[in-house]
Design a protein around this motif. Structure first.
Motif, PDB file in Angstrom:
ATOM      1  N   LYS A 162       0.837  -1.206   0.000  1.00 51.75           N
ATOM      2  CA  LYS A 162       0.000   0.000   0.000  1.00 51.75           C
ATOM      3  C   LYS A 162       0.869   1.252   0.000  1.00 51.75           C
ATOM      4  O   LYS A 162       0.752   2.138   0.853  1.00 51.75           O
ATOM      5  CB  LYS A 162      -0.946   0.011   1.217  1.00 51.75           C
ATOM      6  N   VAL A 163       1.738   1.315  -1.008  1.00 51.51           N
ATOM      7  CA  VAL A 163       2.687   2.418  -1.048  1.00 51.51           C
ATOM      8  C   VAL A 163       3.061   2.740  -2.488  1.00 51.51           C
ATOM      9  O   VAL A 163       3.070   1.867  -3.362  1.00 51.51           O
ATOM     10  CB  VAL A 163       3.954   2.064  -0.228  1.00 51.51           C
ATOM     11  N   VAL A 164       3.340   4.030  -2.736  1.00 54.16           N
ATOM     12  CA  VAL A 164       3.836   4.486  -4.042  1.00 54.16           C
ATOM     13  C   VAL A 164       5.337   4.247  -4.100  1.00 54.16           C
ATOM     14  O   VAL A 164       6.055   4.499  -3.133  1.00 54.16           O
ATOM     15  CB  VAL A 164       3.527   5.983  -4.250  1.00 54.16           C
ATOM     16  N   LEU A 165       5.806   3.763  -5.233  1.00 56.88           N
ATOM     17  CA  LEU A 165       7.225   3.465  -5.399  1.00 56.88           C
ATOM     18  C   LEU A 165       7.811   4.257  -6.558  1.00 56.88           C
ATOM     19  O   LEU A 165       7.148   4.483  -7.573  1.00 56.88           O
ATOM     20  CB  LEU A 165       7.428   1.969  -5.677  1.00 56.88           C
ATOM     21  N   TRP A 418      12.584  12.556  -8.857  1.00 51.81           N
ATOM     22  CA  TRP A 418      12.553  11.539  -7.804  1.00 51.81           C
ATOM     23  C   TRP A 418      11.238  11.598  -7.034  1.00 51.81           C
ATOM     24  O   TRP A 418      10.951  12.564  -6.345  1.00 51.81           O
ATOM     25  CB  TRP A 418      13.755  11.794  -6.897  1.00 51.81           C
ATOM     26  N   ALA A 419      10.411  10.542  -7.178  1.00 59.02           N
ATOM     27  CA  ALA A 419       9.171  10.440  -6.393  1.00 59.02           C
ATOM     28  C   ALA A 419       9.553  10.286  -4.928  1.00 59.02           C
ATOM     29  O   ALA A 419      10.215   9.329  -4.545  1.00 59.02           O
ATOM     30  CB  ALA A 419       8.345   9.248  -6.863  1.00 59.02           C
ATOM     31  N   PHE A 420       9.120  11.246  -4.114  1.00 61.40           N
ATOM     32  CA  PHE A 420       9.701  11.363  -2.777  1.00 61.40           C
ATOM     33  C   PHE A 420       8.648  11.327  -1.687  1.00 61.40           C
ATOM     34  O   PHE A 420       8.540  12.246  -0.880  1.00 61.40           O
ATOM     35  CB  PHE A 420      10.518  12.667  -2.704  1.00 61.40           C
ATOM     36  N   ASN A 421       7.821  10.304  -1.666  1.00 62.95           N
ATOM     37  CA  ASN A 421       6.879  10.193  -0.556  1.00 62.95           C
ATOM     38  C   ASN A 421       6.385   8.768  -0.413  1.00 62.95           C
ATOM     39  O   ASN A 421       6.493   7.956  -1.327  1.00 62.95           O
ATOM     40  CB  ASN A 421       5.697  11.147  -0.725  1.00 62.95           C
ATOM     41  N   ARG A 422       5.892   8.481   0.768  1.00 61.08           N
ATOM     42  CA  ARG A 422       5.298   7.184   1.087  1.00 61.08           C
ATOM     43  C   ARG A 422       4.011   7.448   1.872  1.00 61.08           C
ATOM     44  O   ARG A 422       3.959   8.369   2.678  1.00 61.08           O
ATOM     45  CB  ARG A 422       6.240   6.340   1.962  1.00 61.08           C
ATOM     46  N   GLN A 423       3.023   6.598   1.628  1.00 58.55           N
ATOM     47  CA  GLN A 423       1.773   6.738   2.376  1.00 58.55           C
ATOM     48  C   GLN A 423       1.811   5.760   3.555  1.00 58.55           C
ATOM     49  O   GLN A 423       0.931   4.943   3.754  1.00 58.55           O
ATOM     50  CB  GLN A 423       0.564   6.467   1.466  1.00 58.55           C
ATOM     51  N   ARG A 424       2.898   5.846   4.298  1.00 56.05           N
ATOM     52  CA  ARG A 424       3.102   4.923   5.418  1.00 56.05           C
ATOM     53  C   ARG A 424       3.463   5.696   6.680  1.00 56.05           C
ATOM     54  O   ARG A 424       3.751   6.891   6.645  1.00 56.05           O
ATOM     55  CB  ARG A 424       4.215   3.926   5.085  1.00 56.05           C
ATOM     56  N   TYR A 425       3.479   4.990   7.800  1.00 56.17           N
ATOM     57  CA  TYR A 425       3.731   5.628   9.089  1.00 56.17           C
ATOM     58  C   TYR A 425       5.217   5.780   9.386  1.00 56.17           C
ATOM     59  O   TYR A 425       5.676   6.863   9.768  1.00 56.17           O
ATOM     60  CB  TYR A 425       3.067   4.795  10.188  1.00 56.17           C
ATOM     61  N   THR A 492       4.892  10.502   4.346  1.00 62.45           N
ATOM     62  CA  THR A 492       6.234  10.522   4.931  1.00 62.45           C
ATOM     63  C   THR A 492       7.277  10.359   3.829  1.00 62.45           C
ATOM     64  O   THR A 492       6.952  10.012   2.693  1.00 62.45           O
ATOM     65  CB  THR A 492       6.397   9.405   5.978  1.00 62.45           C
ATOM     66  N   MET A 493       8.529  10.602   4.181  1.00 63.26           N
ATOM     67  CA  MET A 493       9.614  10.511   3.202  1.00 63.26           C
ATOM     68  C   MET A 493       9.978   9.045   2.944  1.00 63.26           C
ATOM     69  O   MET A 493       9.756   8.176   3.790  1.00 63.26           O
ATOM     70  CB  MET A 493      10.846  11.263   3.705  1.00 63.26           C
ATOM     71  N   PRO A 494      10.561   8.766   1.777  1.00 59.68           N
ATOM     72  CA  PRO A 494      10.992   7.401   1.488  1.00 59.68           C
ATOM     73  C   PRO A 494      12.238   7.047   2.297  1.00 59.68           C
ATOM     74  O   PRO A 494      12.914   7.921   2.840  1.00 59.68           O
ATOM     75  CB  PRO A 494      11.306   7.444  -0.007  1.00 59.68           C
ATOM     76  N   GLN A 495      12.551   5.766   2.359  1.00 63.27           N
ATOM     77  CA  GLN A 495      13.699   5.315   3.151  1.00 63.27           C
ATOM     78  C   GLN A 495      15.006   5.953   2.690  1.00 63.27           C
ATOM     79  O   GLN A 495      15.934   6.120   3.469  1.00 63.27           O
ATOM     80  CB  GLN A 495      13.815   3.792   3.076  1.00 63.27           C
ATOM     81  N   TRP A 496      15.089   6.319   1.415  1.00 67.24           N
ATOM     82  CA  TRP A 496      16.328   6.876   0.880  1.00 67.24           C
ATOM     83  C   TRP A 496      16.677   8.239   1.472  1.00 67.24           C
ATOM     84  O   TRP A 496      17.819   8.694   1.333  1.00 67.24           O
ATOM     85  CB  TRP A 496      16.231   7.015  -0.644  1.00 67.24           C
ATOM     86  N   ALA A 497      15.723   8.903   2.123  1.00 66.73           N
ATOM     87  CA  ALA A 497      15.977  10.262   2.627  1.00 66.73           C
ATOM     88  C   ALA A 497      17.120  10.280   3.636  1.00 66.73           C
ATOM     89  O   ALA A 497      18.090  11.029   3.497  1.00 66.73           O
ATOM     90  CB  ALA A 497      14.701  10.823   3.245  1.00 66.73           C
ATOM     91  N   GLY A 498      17.025   9.459   4.670  1.00 69.03           N
ATOM     92  CA  GLY A 498      18.025   9.476   5.736  1.00 69.03           C
ATOM     93  C   GLY A 498      19.413   9.097   5.276  1.00 69.03           C
ATOM     94  O   GLY A 498      20.419   9.575   5.819  1.00 69.03           O
ATOM     95  N   SER A 499      19.484   8.240   4.253  1.00 72.53           N
ATOM     96  CA  SER A 499      20.796   7.796   3.768  1.00 72.53           C
ATOM     97  C   SER A 499      21.403   8.760   2.756  1.00 72.53           C
ATOM     98  O   SER A 499      22.521   8.540   2.299  1.00 72.53           O
ATOM     99  CB  SER A 499      20.681   6.402   3.144  1.00 72.53           C
ATOM    100  N   SER A 500      20.685   9.816   2.418  1.00 70.72           N
ATOM    101  CA  SER A 500      21.193  10.754   1.422  1.00 70.72           C
ATOM    102  C   SER A 500      22.170  11.780   1.990  1.00 70.72           C
ATOM    103  O   SER A 500      22.749  12.558   1.248  1.00 70.72           O
ATOM    104  CB  SER A 500      20.021  11.493   0.744  1.00 70.72           C
TER     105      SER A 500
END
Length: 800
Positions: A162-165, A418-425, A492-500
Motif C-alpha cells: 500500500k505504497v507508491v514506489l 525523484w518520487a519522494f513520498n510514502r503513504q506509510r507511518y 512521509t519521506m521514502p527510506q532513501w531520505a536518511g541515507s542521502s
C-alpha cells in the motif's frame, strides 16, 4: 602460544572499548582518513556474512591508516526507517520504534563481536529526532529553492505494501520490498527535481575515483542524450505536437507518429476525433499495465490510429497519421515520438502490423526484410542525400529546423524526477502545511523536527492513504504564514531520505545547532574512501550525490562531491553457489562462525575467499584452512630466537611487507593473506625468527586478525596496543633475493635447477651448472659446442 580465541577476543574487545582507541580525534592538525561503509538497515534477521564482507574491506584499510599515523574516522550507524520494519510491526503488533531498537541492539552486538574498529561514539540512527530534524531541514531548504514540487501522475503502486514506489524501487515491474507486482495508480506525488542536477551529477564523475563500472552505471542511469526538438504541425490547426529525437537526420523517413495514450492533445481535440470510444477503451487497458510492462521491447505491438487527426512532417510537408500506443510514456520526453520504421526495429514491427509506409533514408540494409539500424549514405532525403556521416546529417537537419522555426538542438535525460513520498507511518514526516489561502507552506525551521506522532494503529489505509491522516491532532494545524486553519502533509519521506546525507552527520553527530559544524566539515570532507554494494550505485549513490551537491550550491558544505573514491564488494554466495536467501536455507549466520572458529578466522576467511569485488561461494573447508593458518601464527612465539634480522628470511620478510602494503591499497586482500601464508611457511622451514621479525609479522596481520595480533604483541612485551603501533616498512634493496634459482638445459631441454648468487656473472653461473651432479653426468664423454646464460633465469649447454 596456544590460540584460545574465546578468551583472547573478549579481552581485547574490552580493552579497545576501555581505551577508546577507535574514536576519531578532535585534533584537526593530524592528517585525516575518512572511511565510509553503507550503514545497515537493521532487520529482525540480524546480520549475515554478506554484511561482514561489506565492512571488512575498509575495516582493514582503516586499521592500516591508524597504524600509519592518520586520524581515522570509520563510523557506523543505522538506516532504520522503512517498510520492512513497519510490515513486521503490523504483523506482530509490536511498535516500529521498539522493533527498531531491538534490531539495532542485535546488530550492534554482532558488529562488536567481530571486532570491527568502528567509532561507536558517532553512531547515528535515522529514526531519532535529533537526526531526522536535519533530514527535514534539508528538505525544507530544497522546498525553498524550488527543488520540491507536487503533481498528480500515474505512479507505481504496490497493493500489498500500500505504497507508491519510484521507478528505482520498482524495477522489473516488481516491488523492491515485497517483490509482488505493482500497478499504475493516479495519485498526488511529491517530487524532488533531481533532473535539474543531471548535468552536474555527470560532470562530477570526472572528478572522482570510482570503479569504471560504477561510473558507467551512473552515466547510463542519468542517460544524457543530445538531439533535437521538432514541432509537427497538427493538420488544420494552429497548433503542433512536439517531439524529441536523437536522430533528426532520419526525419525524411518519418511516416507516422505515436503518442502516449494519456497525452492531453487527445482530449483537447476530442470533438474532431471520430473514434474516441476506441481510444478510451485502449486507454483503459493501458491503465492496468505497469510502466515496465508497457515499455518492454519484446512484446506484441498494440495501438489505435487516431481518426480525424494527423500531423505534418516538418522535413517534407507530408501529412502523416498519429497512433496511440502503450510503449510511449507521458513521463518520458514529450510523450510523443516520430516513427522511422525503416531504421528502428520497434517502429518497423509497428508499421508492418498496421500497414504503414516504410521509406528507406539510410542505404545499407534490405528494408523488405528488416529495419536497418546501421550507418550509411543518406538517400530519399532531399538536401541530405549523399551525406555519409551521421554527425554531418544531424547538424544539417537541425540547421534546417532552426531556420524554419520548427525545431532546435536539445538535450534530454533518461533519469526522471525523484518520487519522494510514502503513504506509510514509519518515515520522516514531510514538513509542509497545506493552507487554503497560502497554498503549500514549509514548517518553520525553528519548529523542526516535525515529530512523528506515536500511534497504535499504524496500518496503511485501504485507499493508500497515510495512517497519519487518521490523527486529527496531527493533521489540523495553523498556517505558519497567515495564521489561519490549515492541514499538515500526512505522507512521509521514502527510506532513501536518511541515507542521502548520513555521511555528513558522522562528522559532527552530536551538534544541536547544525547538521555538522563548518570546522568539522572542512576537516573531514570529502569521504576519502566509500565502499558499498553494486546494487546501490544507481539509487543511493546518485541520490546522496544530488543532496550533497545541493548543499554545496547553497554554501553548506565545502566540497562539491561527497566521495573521493568508491569501490564495491562482491556477494558471498551460499555453499551451493546460489545467492543466500532464507527460502533456500543457505544463509550463513556470522554468530555461528564466531562461536565455532572465532572472529579472527571469520575475518581472515571472508577476505581470503577470492577477489574482493567478485562473488564467491561459502566453503567450510577453506574456513578450516584459515583456522590452521592462525594456529600456526600463534605457534610462532615458540620459534623466537634473539633480535634483529635473520639473514635466511630477511628478503622474504621485506618482500612480504611490500606486497601486503600494496595489496591492501589495491583491495587484493586474498593475495595479501596468501603472501603472509608464504612467509609463515618460510619461517617454519627455517625453524626460527627473531623477536623483531615476529613484531613485524604481527603488525602486518593486525588489520586482518586483530585479536590474535594484540595478544601476540603483548606477549612480545609491548605495553601499547598493536592497533596503533607503527605500520611496518620495507627496504627496497632487501626485497631482492641474495640467491636465485635458475634452470639448466642441455640442448634446449630442462635437465636440472641450481641456486646461485643473484649477482653471479656468466662464468660463475656456467661453472655452477657444469658442477651440478645431474648435469655433469649427462655431459660426461660429450663435447660442449656452445654455452648460453640468460642472467637470473637460465643456462643452456649445447653438447654433442
Amino acid at each position: 602460544m596456544k590460540y584460545n580465541y574465546t578468551d583472547i577476543e573478549k579481552k581485547w574487545q574490552a580493552r579497545w572499548e576501555e581505551e577508546g582507541v577507535f574514536h576519531a580525534s578532535d585534533d584537526h592538525s593530524k592528517p585525516k582518513f575518512y572511511g565510509l561503509v553503507e550503514f545497515p538497515y537493521p532487520s529482525g534477521a540480524g546480520m549475515h556474512v554478506g554484511h561482514i564482507k561489506a565492512y571488512s574491506g575498509l575495516e582493514v584499510i582503516s586499521r592500516k591508516r591508524r597504524m600509519e599515523g592518520y586520524n581515522v574516522l570509520f563510523p557506523i550507524g543505522f538506516d532504520a526507517y522503512g517498510l520492512p520494519t513497519e510490515n513486521y510491526a503490523i504483523k506482530t503488533g509490536i511498535h516500529p520504534r521498539k522493533v527498531t531498537d531491538m534490531n539495532i541492539e542485535k546488530f550492534t552486538a554482532q558488529l562488536k563481536r567481530v571486532g570491527f574498529s568502528f567509532d561507536w561514539d558517532r553512531v547515528v540512527d535515522t529514526t531519532e529526532e535529533d537526526y531526522y530534524k536535519w533530514t527535514q531541514w534539508i528538505f525544507r531548504r530544497m522546498f525553498d529553492e524550488g527543488l520540491v514540487f507536487r503533481a498528480k501522475t500515474l505512479v507505481n503502486y504496490c497493493p500489498h505494501c500500500k505504497v507508491v514506489l519510484s521507478n528505482e524501487d520498482s524495477q522489473g515491474g516488481k516491488c523492491d520490498i515485497c517483490h509482488n507486482d505493482i500497478v499504475q495508480k493516479s495519485k498526488d506525488v511529491w517530487y524532488l527535481r533531481i533532473t535539474e542536477y543531471a548535468d552536474k551529477l555527470l560532470q562530477g564523475l570526472d572528478k572522482v575515483d570510482y570503479l569504471p563500472n560504477i561510473k558507467l552505471q551512473q552515466e547510463n542511469w542519468i542517460g544524457r542524450s543530445e538531439g533535437a526538438f521538432a514541432n509537427f504541425q497538427i493538420s488544420g490547426q494552429d497548433d503542433f505536437l512536439r517531439i524529441y529525437t536523437t536522430r533528426p537526420d532520419t526525419m525524411f523517413g518519418v511516416t507516422f507518429m505515436v503518442i502516449a495514450p494519456e497525452h492531453p492533445v487527445i482530449d483537447k481535440y476530442r470533438d474532431s476525433i471520430t473514434n474516441m470510444d476506441a481510444l478510451e477503451a485502449y486507454r483503459a487497458e493501458c491503465a492496468k499495465k505497469t510502466e515496465f510492462e508497457r515499455t518492454q521491447l519484446v512484446k506484441d505491438k498494440t495501438g489505435v490510429k487516431i481518426e480525424g487527426f494527423s500531423v505534418i512532417n516538418p522535413a517534407n510537408g507530408k501529412e502523416i497519421p498519429v497512433y496511440i500506443s502503450d510503449y510511449v510514456m507521458m513521463g518520458y520526453g514529450t510523450g510523443a515520438i516520430m516513427a522511422v520504421p525503416a531504421h528502428d526495429e520497434r517502429d518497423y514491427d509497428f508499421a508492418r502490423k498496421f500497414g504503414i509506409d516504410i521509406i528507406e533514408v539510410i542505404r545499407g540494409g534490405d528494408i523488405a526484410e528488416a529495419a536497418y539500424t546501421g550507418d550509411g549514405e543518406m538517400v530519399n532525403s532531399a538536401f541530405l542525400d549523399g551525406i555519409t556521416t551521421k554527425a554531418e546529417a544531424i547538424a544539417k537537419m537541425i540547421e534546417f529546423l532552426s531556420a524554419k522555426g520548427v525545431g532546435e538542438r536539445g538535450v534530454q535525460f533518461k533519469m526522471k524526477d525523484w518520487a519522494f513520498n510514502r503513504q506509510r507511518y514509519w518515515g520522516e514526516p514531510i514538513p509542509i502545511v497545506h493552507c487554503p489561502k497560502c497554498g503549500m507552506v514549509g514548517v518553520p525551521y525553528e519548529e523542526l523536527p516535525l515529530r512523528l506522532p506515536d500511534m497504535e494503529n499504524f496500518a496503511p489505509g485501504e485507499g493508500g492513504e497515510s495512517p497519519l491522516a487518521k490523527i486529527e491532532s496531527f493533521v489540523n494545524c495553523t498556517c505558519p504564514k497567515c495564521g489561519g486553519p490549515a492541514k499538515r502533509e500526512t505522507d512521509t519521506m521514502p527510506q532513501w531520505a536518511g541515507s542521502s546525507w548520513y555521511f555528513l552527520r558522522y562528522c559532527d553527530p552530536h551538534n544541536t545547532e547544525a547538521f555538522a559544524s563548518k570546522e568539522a566539515l572542512d576537516y573531514w570532507m570529502p569521504v576519502d574512501w566509500y565502499n558499498g554494494g553494486m546494487e546501490h550505485v544507481t539509487r543511493h549513490l546518485i541520490y546522496s550525490r544530488f543532496w550533497h551537491r545541493f548543499l554545496y550550491d547553497i554554501g553548506e558544505v565545502p566540497v562539491d562531491e561527497p566521495y573521493a573514491k568508491r569501490t564495491a564488494q562482491g556477494l558471498i554466495l551460499g555453499p551451493d553457489g546460489e545467492k543466500m536467501s532464507k527460502s533456500k536455507g543457505n544463509v550463513v549466520d556470522p554468530n555461528d562462525v564466531v562461536n565455532e572458529y572465532g572472529a579472527d578466522v571469520l575475518r581472515v576467511y571472508i577476505l581470503f575467499m577470492g577477489d574482493y569485488a567478485s562473488a564467491a561461494p561459502w566453503s567450510e573447508s577453506s574456513m578450516k584452512g584459515c583456522k590452521r593458518f592462525l594456529e600456526r601464527v600463534a605457534g610462532l612465539t615458540d620459534l623466537v630466537k634473539g633480535t634483529g634480522e635473520t639473514e635466511a628470511i630477511t628478503s622474504l620478510f621485506h618482500k612480504t611487507v611490500k606486497k601486503v602494503t600494496g595489496d591492501i591499497e589495491d583491495m587484493k586482500f586474498n593475495t595479501a593473506i596468501a603472501a603472509m601464508m608464504t612467509l609463515i611457511n618460510g619461517i617454519y622451514e627455517h625453524g626460527s625468527l627473531t623477536k623483531d621479525e615476529l613484531g613485524v609479522f604481527v603488525r602486518l596481520l593486525c588489520p586482518f586478525a586483530p585479536h590474535l595480533s594484540e595478544e601476540m604483541w603483548e606477549t612480545l612485551g609491548n605495553k601499547t596496543l598493536c592497533a596503533v603501533a607503527p605500520w611496518p616498512t620495507w627496504d627496497e634493496a632487501k626485497t631482492v633475493d641474495a640467491t636465485v634459482e635458475i634452470a639448466v638445459q642441455i640442448c634446449g631441454k630442462l635437465k636440472s635447477t641450481i641456486r646461485i648468487a643473484a649477482d653471479a656473472g656468466k662464468d660463475d653461473a656456467l661453472a655452477a651448472a657444469r658442477a651440478d651432479e645431474r648435469i655433469a653426468a649427462l655431459l660426461e664423454g660429450k663435447t660442449i659446442v656452445k654455452e648460453i646464460y640468460v642472467p637470473g633465469k637460465i643456462v643452456n649447454i649445447v653438447a654433442k
